[in-house]
Design a protein around this motif. Structure first.
Motif, PDB file in Angstrom:
ATOM      1  N   GLY A 279     -13.278   5.919  -3.762  1.00 16.52           N
ATOM      2  CA  GLY A 279     -14.575   4.624  -3.101  1.00 16.52           C
ATOM      3  C   GLY A 279     -13.972   4.185  -2.230  1.00 16.52           C
ATOM      4  N   MET A 280     -12.601   3.700  -1.415  1.00 12.20           N
ATOM      5  CA  MET A 280     -11.955   3.241  -0.879  1.00 12.20           C
ATOM      6  C   MET A 280     -11.566   3.873  -0.492  1.00 12.20           C
ATOM      7  SD  MET A 280     -11.110   0.322   0.425  1.00 12.20           S
ATOM      8  CE  MET A 280      -9.786  -0.922   1.558  1.00 12.20           C
ATOM      9  N   ASP A 281     -11.177   5.451  -0.125  1.00 14.62           N
ATOM     10  CA  ASP A 281     -10.722   6.288   0.254  1.00 14.62           C
ATOM     11  C   ASP A 281     -12.252   6.700   1.458  1.00 14.62           C
ATOM     12  OD1 ASP A 281      -8.331   6.037  -0.304  1.00 14.62           O
ATOM     13  OD2 ASP A 281      -7.771   7.822  -2.206  1.00 14.62           O
ATOM     14  N   ILE A 282     -12.906   7.160   0.882  1.00 12.09           N
ATOM     15  CA  ILE A 282     -14.191   7.477   1.772  1.00 12.09           C
ATOM     16  C   ILE A 282     -14.429   6.632   2.917  1.00 12.09           C
ATOM     17  CG2 ILE A 282     -16.558   7.346   1.671  1.00 12.09           C
ATOM     18  CD1 ILE A 282     -16.136   8.943  -1.381  1.00 12.09           C
ATOM     19  N   MET A 283     -14.480   5.563   2.220  1.00 13.73           N
ATOM     20  CA  MET A 283     -14.123   3.885   3.448  1.00 13.73           C
ATOM     21  C   MET A 283     -13.885   4.549   4.604  1.00 13.73           C
ATOM     22  SD  MET A 283     -16.302   0.295   1.734  1.00 13.73           S
ATOM     23  CE  MET A 283     -15.252   0.377   0.754  1.00 13.73           C
ATOM     24  N   VAL A 284     -12.732   4.234   3.860  1.00  8.91           N
ATOM     25  CA  VAL A 284     -11.425   4.160   4.876  1.00  8.91           C
ATOM     26  C   VAL A 284     -11.537   5.981   5.871  1.00  8.91           C
ATOM     27  CG1 VAL A 284      -8.984   4.189   5.178  1.00  8.91           C
ATOM     28  CG2 VAL A 284     -10.058   2.810   3.294  1.00  8.91           C
ATOM     29  N   ALA A 285     -11.655   7.066   5.353  1.00  8.72           N
ATOM     30  CA  ALA A 285     -11.577   7.983   5.765  1.00  8.72           C
ATOM     31  C   ALA A 285     -12.635   7.895   7.209  1.00  8.72           C
ATOM     32  CB  ALA A 285     -12.144   9.235   4.671  1.00  8.72           C
ATOM     33  N   ILE A 286     -13.490   7.429   7.021  1.00  9.80           N
ATOM     34  CA  ILE A 286     -15.363   7.337   7.752  1.00  9.80           C
ATOM     35  C   ILE A 286     -14.960   6.688   8.919  1.00  9.80           C
ATOM     36  CG2 ILE A 286     -17.604   6.660   7.883  1.00  9.80           C
ATOM     37  CD1 ILE A 286     -17.849   7.842   5.156  1.00  9.80           C
ATOM     38  N   VAL A 287     -14.411   5.163   8.410  1.00  8.03           N
ATOM     39  CA  VAL A 287     -13.656   4.525   9.718  1.00  8.03           C
ATOM     40  C   VAL A 287     -13.293   4.921  10.161  1.00  8.03           C
ATOM     41  CG1 VAL A 287     -12.896   1.892  10.119  1.00  8.03           C
ATOM     42  CG2 VAL A 287     -14.802   2.321   8.505  1.00  8.03           C
ATOM     43  N   ILE A 288     -11.384   5.309  10.024  1.00  7.35           N
ATOM     44  CA  ILE A 288     -10.537   5.878  10.709  1.00  7.35           C
ATOM     45  C   ILE A 288     -11.125   7.542  11.857  1.00  7.35           C
ATOM     46  CG2 ILE A 288      -8.412   7.672  10.704  1.00  7.35           C
ATOM     47  CD1 ILE A 288      -7.693   6.036   8.154  1.00  7.35           C
ATOM     48  N   GLY A 289     -12.165   8.124  11.353  1.00  4.28           N
ATOM     49  CA  GLY A 289     -13.161   8.966  12.124  1.00  4.28           C
ATOM     50  C   GLY A 289     -13.498   8.731  12.927  1.00  4.28           C
ATOM     51  N   GLY A 290     -13.762   6.981  13.063  1.00  5.41           N
ATOM     52  CA  GLY A 290     -14.526   6.585  14.561  1.00  5.41           C
ATOM     53  C   GLY A 290     -15.918   6.330  14.389  1.00  5.41           C
ATOM     54  N   PRO A 292     -18.704   3.100  12.978  1.00  6.16           N
ATOM     55  CA  PRO A 292     -19.090   2.357  12.709  1.00  6.16           C
ATOM     56  C   PRO A 292     -19.437   1.637  11.269  1.00  6.16           C
ATOM     57  CG  PRO A 292     -20.905   2.818  14.135  1.00  6.16           C
ATOM     58  CD  PRO A 292     -19.556   3.771  14.094  1.00  6.16           C
ATOM     59  N   MET A 293     -18.860   1.148  10.520  1.00  2.00           N
ATOM     60  CA  MET A 293     -19.444   0.573   9.346  1.00  2.00           C
ATOM     61  C   MET A 293     -21.058   0.562   9.050  1.00  2.00           C
ATOM     62  SD  MET A 293     -17.359   1.016   6.207  1.00  2.00           S
ATOM     63  CE  MET A 293     -18.014  -0.454   5.326  1.00  2.00           C
ATOM     64  N   SER A 294     -21.652  -0.608  10.483  1.00  2.00           N
ATOM     65  CA  SER A 294     -22.964  -1.019  10.240  1.00  2.00           C
ATOM     66  C   SER A 294     -23.495   0.712  10.569  1.00  2.00           C
ATOM     67  CB  SER A 294     -23.072  -1.655  11.496  1.00  2.00           C
ATOM     68  OG  SER A 294     -22.472  -1.375  12.776  1.00  2.00           O
ATOM     69  N   ILE A 339      -9.361  -2.764   7.777  1.00  2.00           N
ATOM     70  CA  ILE A 339      -9.580  -4.089   7.876  1.00  2.00           C
ATOM     71  C   ILE A 339      -9.546  -4.553   9.725  1.00  2.00           C
ATOM     72  CG2 ILE A 339      -9.293  -6.994   8.253  1.00  2.00           C
ATOM     73  CD1 ILE A 339      -8.136  -6.229   5.143  1.00  2.00           C
ATOM     74  N   GLY A 340      -8.372  -3.498   9.913  1.00  2.00           N
ATOM     75  CA  GLY A 340      -8.580  -3.699  10.797  1.00  2.00           C
ATOM     76  C   GLY A 340      -9.198  -3.145  11.805  1.00  2.00           C
ATOM     77  N   LEU A 341      -9.421  -1.914  11.367  1.00  2.00           N
ATOM     78  CA  LEU A 341     -10.697  -0.849  12.176  1.00  2.00           C
ATOM     79  C   LEU A 341     -11.980  -1.746  12.518  1.00  2.00           C
ATOM     80  CD1 LEU A 341      -9.073   2.538  10.392  1.00  2.00           C
ATOM     81  CD2 LEU A 341      -9.015   1.431  13.682  1.00  2.00           C
ATOM     82  N   VAL A 342     -12.315  -1.922  10.719  1.00  2.00           N
ATOM     83  CA  VAL A 342     -13.339  -2.594  11.123  1.00  2.00           C
ATOM     84  C   VAL A 342     -13.334  -3.872  12.107  1.00  2.00           C
ATOM     85  CG1 VAL A 342     -15.692  -3.710   9.317  1.00  2.00           C
ATOM     86  CG2 VAL A 342     -13.870  -1.478   8.801  1.00  2.00           C
ATOM     87  N   TYR A 343     -13.091  -4.405  11.660  1.00  2.00           N
ATOM     88  CA  TYR A 343     -12.646  -5.807  12.652  1.00  2.00           C
ATOM     89  C   TYR A 343     -13.244  -5.349  14.511  1.00  2.00           C
ATOM     90  CZ  TYR A 343     -11.155  -9.390  15.784  1.00  2.00           C
ATOM     91  OH  TYR A 343     -11.115 -10.828  16.391  1.00  2.00           O
TER      92      TYR A 343
END
Length: 356
Positions: A279-290, A292-294, A339-343
């Motif tokens: 679950g956490m890996d999926i969120m990190v992967a999507i954000v790393i890929g560029g 936005p969480m929103s 956290i850094g990428l989301v910020y």
């Protein structure tokens, strides 16, 4: 008297109007150029990061004397599980939603697939059962989030715990007495196409192309971006958030089921904790890929693919050094990176959009 009036109210100068118009056009042009440059930078950064990590990964493998091809396929196996679920989850993220229970849903689907194989010995039925198990979980999510209007975050956390307990109940009921896992040994899928790297490569290519067509060329993709960007305005235009959320959950379930199929083909062992960290890996992967969480207009179907394999290479590099090789250190590093990428994403994008 007339001369005084003329001096106090001079006629407008056409040249001044032209200068003001030219200045406004120039300003608009500069703003557009800055926007396009930032957009290009946002698109290139994730891919550039992936390429840099891949080069470093190759250097480390060769320096340590690893068998490069085998090591590369092992890393691919790690990335493909995250990528399959992340590609499906990107539809939820585009809508501004997320589901932390996807990893546990994969574990349950894999458990159902193994139990069906234990009962029938039929690989085809086992594959179908993995997909149906994921669809059943998706229907439960749809019931709670889209029909009963339970907040997605609360629903996903609760479902993660429930699914782990359901897996444990299946193991206790249908598995070996006193065992805390289902373990088919020897591997019944060994020597079949389902167990090969080529099978997993084929699955991810076909699923990605399927999702790419839906995301880029069908109405659902455009509606999902609109809903993620500003759901209030989207609803005013007649776009149904509930209907599109249901479609997103079902598309996501296909990815979860395919991941379960790939998982049992490689390692036919399931415990109650199987998939719980995904679950956490999926969120990190999507954000790393560029992405936005929103969600919204800047959502990209390529983001989960790039981010998943970037994360896989990053984890292998962290394991290559003694100071960061522990699983705890890897999780801490991923959390800080997330956290850094989301910020950074929220600072560069959310402040300049309409309020949701």
């Amino acid at each position: 008297m007339s001369e005084t009036i003329k001096k106090e109210n001079p006629l407008p100068n056409p040249d001044e109007k032209t200068e003001i118009k030219d200045s406004a056009e120039l300003k608009k042009q500069k703003t557009y150029q800055i926007f396009k440059r930032n957009q290009l930078l946002n698109d290139l950064l994730p891919l550039s990061g992936f390429i840099v990590l891949f080069i470093i990964y190759t250097i480390v493998c060769l320096a340590n004397g690893y068998t490069y091809t085998d090591y590369l396929w092992a890393t691919f196996d790690r990335g493909v599980f995250i990528a399959l679920m992340s590609i499906g989850a990107s539809f939820l993220f585009t809508l501004g939603q997320f589901d932390m229970s996807l990893g546990s849903a994969m574990g349950l689907s894999a458990c159902v697939g193994l139990l069906v194989y234990m009962s029938t010995g039929n690989i085809a039925l086992s594959i179908i059962s993995c997909i149906l198990g994921a669809m059943l979980v998706a229907l439960c999510n749809i019931l709670f989030s889209s029909v009963l209007r339970v907040p997605i975050f609360i629903m996903s956390i609760a479902m993660m715990t429930v699914l782990q307990q359901v897996i444990l109940a299946f193991i206790t009921t249908f598995g070996e007495k006193g065992s805390s896992q289902i373990n088919l040994s020897p591997n019944p899928f060994y020597g079949t196409f389902m167990q090969t790297n080529q099978f997993r490569l084929m699955i991810i290519i076909l699923y990605f192309l399927f999702c790419l067509v839906i995301f880029r060329f069908l109405k659902f993709g455009r509606k999902a971006k609109f809903l993620g960007g500003n759901p209030f305005c989207a609803r005013l235009t007649g776009i149904s958030g509930r209907r599109n959320s249901i479609i997103a959950f079902l598309l996501c379930a296909i990815g979860v089921g395919l991941t379960a199929i790939c998982y049992i083909g490689e390692s036919p062992t399931v415990t109650s904790a199987t998939g719980s960290t995904y679950g956490m890996d999926i969120m990190v992967a999507i954000v790393i890929g560029g992405m936005p969480m929103s969600g919204g207009a800047r959502s990209k179907i390529t983001a989960p693919l790039i981010g998943s394999f970037t994360l896989a290479f990053l984890e292998e590099l962290l394991r290559a050094f003694p100071a960061t090789s522990g699983e705890g250190m890897i999780q801490i590093f991923k959390a800080i990176l997330f956290i850094g990428l989301v910020y950074a994403s929220s600072r560069s994008y959310r402040t300049s959009t309409l309020p949701r």
